[in-house]
Design a protein around this motif. Structure first.
Motif, PDB file in Angstrom:
ATOM      1  N   ASN A 105       0.849  -1.186   0.000  1.00 39.85           N
ATOM      2  CA  ASN A 105       0.000   0.000   0.000  1.00 39.85           C
ATOM      3  C   ASN A 105       0.890   1.243   0.000  1.00 39.85           C
ATOM      4  O   ASN A 105       1.919   1.263   0.673  1.00 39.85           O
ATOM      5  N   ALA A 153      -1.134 -10.563   1.941  1.00 41.77           N
ATOM      6  CA  ALA A 153      -2.228 -11.219   1.227  1.00 41.77           C
ATOM      7  C   ALA A 153      -1.688 -12.188   0.179  1.00 41.77           C
ATOM      8  O   ALA A 153      -0.520 -12.137  -0.200  1.00 41.77           O
ATOM      9  N   TYR A 211      -6.958 -15.150   0.016  1.00 46.14           N
ATOM     10  CA  TYR A 211      -8.159 -14.735  -0.709  1.00 46.14           C
ATOM     11  C   TYR A 211      -8.486 -15.813  -1.736  1.00 46.14           C
ATOM     12  O   TYR A 211      -7.673 -16.669  -2.041  1.00 46.14           O
ATOM     13  N   PRO A 260      -9.003  -9.608  -5.944  1.00 40.26           N
ATOM     14  CA  PRO A 260      -9.520  -9.201  -4.624  1.00 40.26           C
ATOM     15  C   PRO A 260      -8.415  -8.900  -3.616  1.00 40.26           C
ATOM     16  O   PRO A 260      -8.533  -7.955  -2.829  1.00 40.26           O
ATOM     17  N   ALA A 261      -7.350  -9.707  -3.624  1.00 41.40           N
ATOM     18  CA  ALA A 261      -6.248  -9.473  -2.693  1.00 41.40           C
ATOM     19  C   ALA A 261      -5.545  -8.159  -3.006  1.00 41.40           C
ATOM     20  O   ALA A 261      -5.246  -7.358  -2.110  1.00 41.40           O
ATOM     21  N   ASP A 318      -7.491  -5.192  -1.827  1.00 41.43           N
ATOM     22  CA  ASP A 318      -7.407  -4.932  -0.392  1.00 41.43           C
ATOM     23  C   ASP A 318      -6.053  -4.342   0.006  1.00 41.43           C
ATOM     24  O   ASP A 318      -5.963  -3.619   1.002  1.00 41.43           O
ATOM     25  N   GLY A 361      -6.515  -0.807  -0.810  1.00 37.77           N
ATOM     26  CA  GLY A 361      -7.405  -0.182   0.157  1.00 37.77           C
ATOM     27  C   GLY A 361      -6.819  -0.065   1.553  1.00 37.77           C
ATOM     28  O   GLY A 361      -7.437   0.533   2.432  1.00 37.77           O
ATOM     29  N   HIS A 381      -6.274  -2.532   3.648  1.00 37.88           N
ATOM     30  CA  HIS A 381      -6.764  -3.561   4.578  1.00 37.88           C
ATOM     31  C   HIS A 381      -5.690  -4.603   4.875  1.00 37.88           C
ATOM     32  O   HIS A 381      -5.704  -5.260   5.916  1.00 37.88           O
TER      33      HIS A 381
END
Length: 337
Positions: free
Chosen positions: A143, A168, A196, A202-203, A206, A209, A211
């Motif tokens: 991130n 993730a 995930y 999806p991973a 996130d 995001g 998460h």
């Protein structure tokens, strides 16, 4: 008189024997003829995943050029299911005549045999490797707000916070998860795995995001997000830097030479396929992978167009890759999802 009759009978017998041998000789010829005029009908490549994925992309990209070189139609057959095991099993049971091939990848060929205890296929026994065709390096992403900006800073950050950083992956037995497990063991890091399902999308979402802090993805999956500032790249899993991200150092440069890995695709044929056919297919793949259009299209998607010097080289590559991931799987006790 008796001697003459005996001689004539002997000559007649020899003539009959010679005729019989000539009559029987063609019985062994069809196999040789089939190999010499191969291919004389369409060739099917079984892709063990749904259309639109990385393996399907590689197969359909090389399809036209291979068809042109071999002079026959190439048919792509998507047979997905059970992490690629359905298509792999189907291909392994196909007639070994060169008309059914398998596009294997790191997951089906190198990882699944150690992950699925019930897997019937033993890739290096049930297939003959022909050549690798695509190599997609791994990318360690985070991130943008995650404090570390390189691998050294990441190691220091995680060691100061054992058990507090999450990573993730697209699944327990995915190459992305195993890449991280290999790295964190080499670095001596205590991190938490968040698996995930449904691919890397999806991973990755996130991680963007906030998460989850970081993960390994293929360059093709993460490069646009990195260039768009939605993710930051901490390292690539190649021995040398990649042209698409020249400013991102390799894991090796940053002190982790064991973190060299990739998500690859390659062609294999059912065991028992005659060597002349294997050699002809290998030569066709080598020629196809020189095509500038194929190389450019792959590069645009973060994929490296490659081929194996010989089928034996590809076999050795698979063996080394399988041994590496088998050791990681055994160490972490991973089981099929």
């Amino acid at each position: 008189m008796i001697a003459a009759v005996t001689m004539n009978r002997r000559r007649a017998g020899l003539a009959l024997l010679a005729g019989a041998m000539l009559a029987l000789a063609p019985l062994g010829a069809p196999g040789a003829r089939a190999q010499s005029d191969y291919p004389n009908q369409p060739i099917t490549i079984i892709v063990p995943f749904a259309p639109g994925g990385a393996s399907d992309f590689a197969a359909r990209l090389i399809q036209p050029r291979l068809s042109q070189i071999l002079g026959q139609q190439i048919v792509i057959e998507n047979r997905d299911g059970a992490a690629g095991n359905v298509g792999m099993d189907l291909a392994a049971r196909a007639k070994p005549d060169g008309y059914t091939l398998f596009l294997g990848n790191v997951g089906t060929v190198s990882i699944n045999p150690s992950l699925f205890s019930s897997l019937r296929v033993k890739p290096l026994q049930d297939f003959i490797p022909i050549s690798i065709v695509a190599d997609t390096p791994g990318l360690l992403i985070a991130n943008p707000k995650f404090p570390p900006n390189n691998v050294k800073e990441l190691v220091e950050y995680v060691k100061a916070r054992p058990g507090q950083v999450n990573f993730a992956s697209p699944g327990t037995g995915s190459v992305n998860r195993l890449e991280m497990e290999s790295f964190r063991r080499e670095a001596g890091l205590d991190m938490n795995h968040v698996p995930y399902k449904g691919g890397a999308g999806p991973a990755t979402a996130d991680v963007m995001g906030g998460h989850v802090s970081l993960m390994f993805v293929t360059i093709s999956s993460g490069i646009n997000h990195v260039k768009g500032g939605r993710l930051k790249a901490l390292g690539v899993s190649t021995k040398e830097r990649v042209a698409q991200l020249p400013d991102v150092p390799t894991m090796t440069e940053q002190g982790f030479p064991k973190s060299v890995s990739s998500s690859w695709q390659g062609l294999l044929a059912p065991a028992g396929t005659p060597q002349p056919i294997i050699d002809k297919l290998h030569a066709a793949v080598v020629e196809a992978m020189k095509d500038p259009t194929i190389r450019a299209r792959m590069a645009e998607n973060g994929v490296i167009a490659v081929s194996s010097p010989t089928p034996a080289d590809f076999k050795a590559y698979i063996q080394a890759d399988a041994d590496k991931w088998s050791a990681v799987i055994k160490e972490i006790g991973a089981k099929a999802d």
